[in-house]
Design an enzyme around this catalytic site. Structure first.
Site, PDB file in Angstrom:
ATOM      1  CE  LYS A   1    -126.060  -0.324 -51.623  1.00 19.16           C
ATOM      2  NZ  LYS A   1    -126.155  -1.686 -51.019  1.00 19.16           N
TER       3      LYS A   1
ATOM      4  CE1 TYR B   1    -131.570  -3.112 -46.819  1.00 18.84           C
ATOM      5  CE2 TYR B   1    -131.988  -1.661 -48.687  1.00 18.84           C
ATOM      6  CZ  TYR B   1    -132.358  -2.736 -47.881  1.00 18.84           C
ATOM      7  OH  TYR B   1    -133.522  -3.417 -48.145  1.00 18.84           O
TER       8      TYR B   1
ATOM      9  CG  HIS C   1    -124.958  -3.910 -46.519  1.00 20.17           C
ATOM     10  ND1 HIS C   1    -125.600  -5.077 -46.171  1.00 20.17           N
ATOM     11  CD2 HIS C   1    -125.767  -3.273 -47.411  1.00 20.17           C
ATOM     12  CE1 HIS C   1    -126.753  -5.148 -46.832  1.00 20.17           C
ATOM     13  NE2 HIS C   1    -126.884  -4.066 -47.570  1.00 20.17           N
TER      14      HIS C   1
ATOM     15  CB  SER D   1    -133.462 -10.706 -49.737  1.00 17.78           C
ATOM     16  OG  SER D   1    -132.549 -10.143 -48.828  1.00 17.78           O
TER      17      SER D   1
ATOM     18  CG  ASP E   1    -130.104 -23.515 -45.578  1.00 18.90           C
ATOM     19  OD1 ASP E   1    -130.310 -22.405 -46.095  1.00 18.90           O
ATOM     20  OD2 ASP E   1    -130.047 -23.684 -44.353  1.00 18.90           O
TER      21      ASP E   1
ATOM     22  CB  ILE F   1    -120.941  -9.069 -53.097  1.00 18.17           C
ATOM     23  CG1 ILE F   1    -119.589  -8.392 -53.261  1.00 18.17           C
ATOM     24  CG2 ILE F   1    -122.074  -8.242 -53.670  1.00 18.17           C
ATOM     25  CD1 ILE F   1    -118.408  -9.270 -52.926  1.00 18.17           C
ATOM     26  CG  ASP F   2    -124.761  -5.336 -50.587  1.00 11.35           C
ATOM     27  OD1 ASP F   2    -124.023  -4.430 -50.991  1.00 11.35           O
ATOM     28  OD2 ASP F   2    -125.881  -5.555 -51.061  1.00 11.35           O
TER      29      ASP F   2
END
Length: 372
Positions: free
Chosen positions: A75, A94, A96, A134, A198, A269-270
């Site tokens: 993270k 990660y 973000h 994901s 989509d 939300i990330d």
């Protein structure tokens, strides 16, 4: 190269940057690895496992950051970790950054080299280091949503798949990518009534060919989103703008139109979230209610299944970690444009266009930063 693995400190985050198997690969390549004591204990990866793989166990994060040339974690660094980063140190994790100005400023001040898993690409235009998490988050979103729909959790008291004589819950999934496809597989498996929206007609056709007639697909106009969201029992936010802030597809007015006790799960939300009412939550306090609608917005969902997530992530990241260690960051990124796409900050400069755009900062291409 000396590679360091600190213990994760984000709320209820039990993943670890390297497994013992990955450590063994690095040491077989002639590299040193230091691992913070207890980094993998909660997912049954003991310090002895790491020692057997060739790692040195050190007592605290400060030692890891002080010694490591390359820090590999999961993270984004928390404020206390950012304070330990130094100029020229490579951070592979990660990040973000787009919705997180404070972290961006901290990394720029540290003048470290920040390579983000979520923006590394592949030859097909995919995001190979984001995809494993994901997949996990997409599957977990249905579990989390199904629980939140239970009355004791604040929901409407609905069983996702219904029972004979009682209709199932209506699940709406915004986005048909990796998260969306994994969410719809879980929801269909539980016999829910599932709609995916989509803006890619080819993607909708692919999903229709695979999952029809159980799955319904809709092109994601504003009208279609509003109509679908308002009638849903559970909405999964699964949209992505690679490296940038997620688009806000669901307005506060749409949330107000939903039935009391309905649930939204914002997997985006990330990257800031795709619901106007979203704000980050933690595993310790995962939900809140806005206008009678339960919101689940945990920023590290895969951390709840940390052992599965750690091994899935390492399968994807290890080749890139080895490249960085074997060649050094400049040569590794010069040789691989896909790894170079992961470069978000370099020596006080923002090197990812979407991050710079969303934060109003000056952008320098990775090639310019690396002197290529």
């Amino acid at each position: 190269m000396l590679v360091g693995v600190p213990r994760e400190i984000k709320d209820n985050e039990y993943r670890v940057g390297l497994t013992p198997s990955s450590v063994r690969e690095l040491t077989a390549h002639g590299h040193q690895v230091v691992v913070q004591a207890g980094a993998g204990e909660t997912i049954d990866l003991s310090d002895d496992n790491y020692r057997a793989a060739g790692a040195e166990i050190v007592p605290d994060a400060a030692t890891v950051y002080a010694r490591a040339e390359l820090v590999v974690k999961v993270k984004e660094p928390q404020p206390t970790e950012i304070a330990m980063l130094r100029e020229g140190q490579v951070l592979f994790t990660y990040l973000h950054l787009a919705p997180d100005r404070a972290q961006t400023e901290g990394l720029l001040k540290a003048r470290c080299i920040g390579i983000a898993y979520e923006t590394v690409t592949d030859e097909r235009g995919g995001l190979p280091l984001l995809a494993p998490m994901s997949e996990v988050a997409g599957r977990m979103s249905i579990q989390a949503g199904a629980h939140a729909l239970e009355r004791e959790a604040g929901g409407r008291g609905i069983l996702l798949g219904g029972v004979p004589g009682v209709p199932p819950a209506k699940v709406v999934i915004l986005g048909g990518g990796v998260v969306g496809m994994n969410a719809l597989r879980m929801a269909l498996g539980l016999e829910a009534d599932v709609v995916v929206l989509d803006r890619s007609l080819p993607r909708l056709k692919e999903l229709d060919l695979i999952f029809a007639p159980a799955l319904k697909t809709r092109y994601a106009t504003t009208d279609a989103i509003e109509e679908s969201v308002i009638s849903a029992d559970l909405v999964i936010g699964a949209v992505l703008s690679p490296g940038g802030t997620a688009p806000r597809l669901v307005t506060r007015e749409m949330i107000r139109g939903m039935r009391r006790g309905s649930v939204v799960v914002d997997v985006s939300i990330d990257q800031g979230g795709c619901f106007e009412t979203s704000r980050p939550t933690t595993h310790s306090d995962p939900t809140y209610v806005v206008d009678g609608v339960v919101h689940y917005c945990v920023t590290n969902m895969p951390g709840a299944v940390a052992r599965t997530s750690t091994f899935a992530l390492n399968n994807a990241t290890l080749p890139f970690t080895l490249a960085l260690a074997d060649k050094g960051h400049r040569a590794a990124m010069a040789a691989d444009c896909h790894l170079r796409d992961g470069l978000n900050v370099f020596a006080g400069k923002v090197t990812h266009e979407a991050v710079a755009r969303d934060q109003g900062l000056e952008y320098v291409t990775p090639e310019e930063a690396l002197g290529l």
